[in-house]
Design an enzyme around this catalytic site. Structure first.
Site, PDB file in Angstrom:
ATOM      1  N   CYS A   1      -5.430   1.400   3.084  1.00 18.19           N
ATOM      2  CA  CYS A   1      -6.817   0.960   2.926  1.00 18.19           C
ATOM      3  C   CYS A   1      -6.891  -0.566   2.974  1.00 18.19           C
ATOM      4  O   CYS A   1      -6.057  -1.213   2.343  1.00 18.19           O
ATOM      5  CB  CYS A   1      -7.345   1.460   1.578  1.00 18.19           C
ATOM      6  N   PRO A   2      -7.802  -1.199   3.663  1.00 17.45           N
ATOM      7  CA  PRO A   2      -8.954  -0.605   4.340  1.00 17.45           C
ATOM      8  C   PRO A   2      -8.740  -0.360   5.837  1.00 17.45           C
ATOM      9  O   PRO A   2      -9.715  -0.204   6.559  1.00 17.45           O
ATOM     10  CB  PRO A   2     -10.017  -1.673   4.143  1.00 17.45           C
TER      11      PRO A   2
END
Lengths: 82, 382
Positions: free
Chosen positions: A18-19
């Protein structure tokens, strides 16, 4: 349901944390026509929640989230609406 | 037979690598067994972290540049000022803009950095400022110097981008800078980020969100600018929202290199590499370091620096016929300014969640001191 979903575009973000997966999806969605079905592949568990949140916020539609438990990844199916 | 090592790109990664190689392999180079060539399209290096300070009038571009000939050991390395226009990994040959003969290699290291692509967002070039290049930083300095009231919007549009902490630093510095000038109450500051929090790294996002709240800096998340209206001063987003601005400071979209995609080394222009060995996945004897490498960590100078050390050690082993054992663990260090006279820093490796330390004046001075001593890093000394 997911077995019947045939994506027009696949974004393979497996291995990215993430992201990364969400940004990969956002970058792809920018360039797509409305009505395109996208399958996002991600090994990041938080993305399986965060991606639908953005999809909703951006006014697109999440069709399904499928966990491939044995292979250790998720498929997030979305459809662009605009 | 001479082993030819060619490094493309004279930024942090390229110069650190050149110097580590010429230091480690000086004996082999003197004996004619190894040749090291650094290719760069300009004769000088620009220290990009200086741009942030240029925007606030705290540094000049003159201070941020050094001739490459001062940074590398020309007794042991060739410096070629030319532009690579093609990479053929089958024949191990580079085509060059000026030299018709091109350049053959046995080992190739790509270190060309990242490029800005403001055209991806209509209106951005006309309506937005940035501090991700020398001209942009100088124009922003002039705009900020004349800005006395209104809404400053810092919008992170491109992710991934160089120096991931810099946008957070910018708004925290702007807040302090406007306070110093006695006009903070006339200036509204908004920071926008594409995902659900203020930064890609959770702990930095949490830290920044708390500071933004304390310092009256607005935070907009899930904010992906897709068009700028430079006449009406409005940012329009993919999410359907609009935001008015008086001064827009954008982090422009970044791209990799067409050379990379054309050579089949990575679809998006970032070189697909093994994250530990830095070896290209799609070609033999090709490595990538720094921003052009598709690594699961920040596009930061420290990453280029440490990855260069790994590749230098692996190449030294290769040319000596040894099995390379050195690997890169994702080590990343970033100083983060949290005002005009305080800073913190984070250090992490692949998969680690960094701890953001309490900001202090000492760390701010440390960051400024490192900015001055950076040229020793480029020379491969620290």
């Amino acid at each position: 349901m997911s077995e019947s979903i045939q994506p027009d575009v696949t974004v393979d973000s497996r291995g990215a944390t993430c992201p990364g997966p969400l940004m990969d999806l956002i970058g792809k969605v920018k360039k797509l026509e409305p009505g395109t079905v996208v399958e996002l592949l991600t090994t990041d568990s938080s993305s399986s929640h965060d991606v639908p949140e953005w999809v909703d916020k951006a006014g697109h539609e999440t069709l399904d989230v499928v966990e491939h438990e044995d292979e250790g990844y998720w498929s997030v199916f979305i459809e662009t609406t605009k | 037979m001479t082993e030819r090592i060619v490094i493309v790109g004279g930024g942090t990664g390229g110069t650190v690598l050149t110097n580590r190689l010429t230091d480690e392999l000086a004996h082999e180079i003197d004996a004619g067994d190894v040749e090291v060539t650094l290719v760069n399209d300009t004769p000088e290096q620009t220290y990009k972290p200086a741009f942030l300070y240029v925007a606030f009038g705290k540094k000049t571009m003159h201070e941020a540049r050094r001739p490459l000939s001062d940074l590398v050991d020309l007794r042991h390395a060739n410096l070629l000022v030319d532009r690579v226009t093609g990479i053929d990994t089958e024949s191990k040959h580079l085509t060059l803009a000026k030299d018709d003969g091109g350049l053959d290699y046995d080992h190739l290291v790509l270190a060309m950095g990242a490029n800005l692509d403001p055209d991806e967002v209509p209106g951005l070039k006309e309506g937005g400022h940035h501090f991700y290049g020398p001209n942009g930083a100088e124009k922003l300095r002039d705009a900020l110097a004349g800005f006395t009231e209104g809404h400053v919007v810092l919008s992170v549009i491109g992710v991934p981008h160089m120096c991931p902490a810099a946008p957070v630093e910018f708004v925290l510095m702007a807040d302090a800078w406007f306070r110093e000038r006695g006009i903070r109450d006339q200036v509204e500051i908004t920071y926008t980020y594409p995902i659900m929090r203020a930064h890609g790294i959770q702990s930095i996002a949490d830290w920044a969100t708390e500071l933004f709240d304390e310092r009256d800096i607005n935070l907009e998340t899930f904010f992906n600018a897709e068009e700028i209206d430079p006449e009406a001063n409005v940012v329009k987003t993919m999410e359907g929202t609009e935001l008015d601005y008086d001064l827009l400071v954008a982090i422009p979209p970044h791209t990799g290199s067409e050379l990379v995609s054309d050579a089949g080394l990575g679809d998006d222009g970032w070189v697909e590499v093994d994250k530990n060995t830095l070896e290209a996945k799609n070609a033999d004897d090709v490595y990538a370091i720094g921003d052009v490498a598709d690594l699961p960590t920040s596009k930061a100078g420290s990453v280029a620096h440490y990855a260069a050390g790994t590749v230098a050690a692996r190449l030294a082993s290769r040319v000596r016929g040894l099995v390379p054992t050195e690997t890169y663990d994702g080590k990343t260090i970033c100083f983060i300014e949290s005002g005009m006279d305080e800073a913190t820093f984070v250090e992490f490796g692949y998969g680690d969640e960094p701890v953001v330390r309490e900001p202090s004046q000492l760390l701010h001075w440390s960051k400024l001191a490192y900015n001055e001593s950076y040229w020793l890093t480029a020379r491969g000394l620290i």
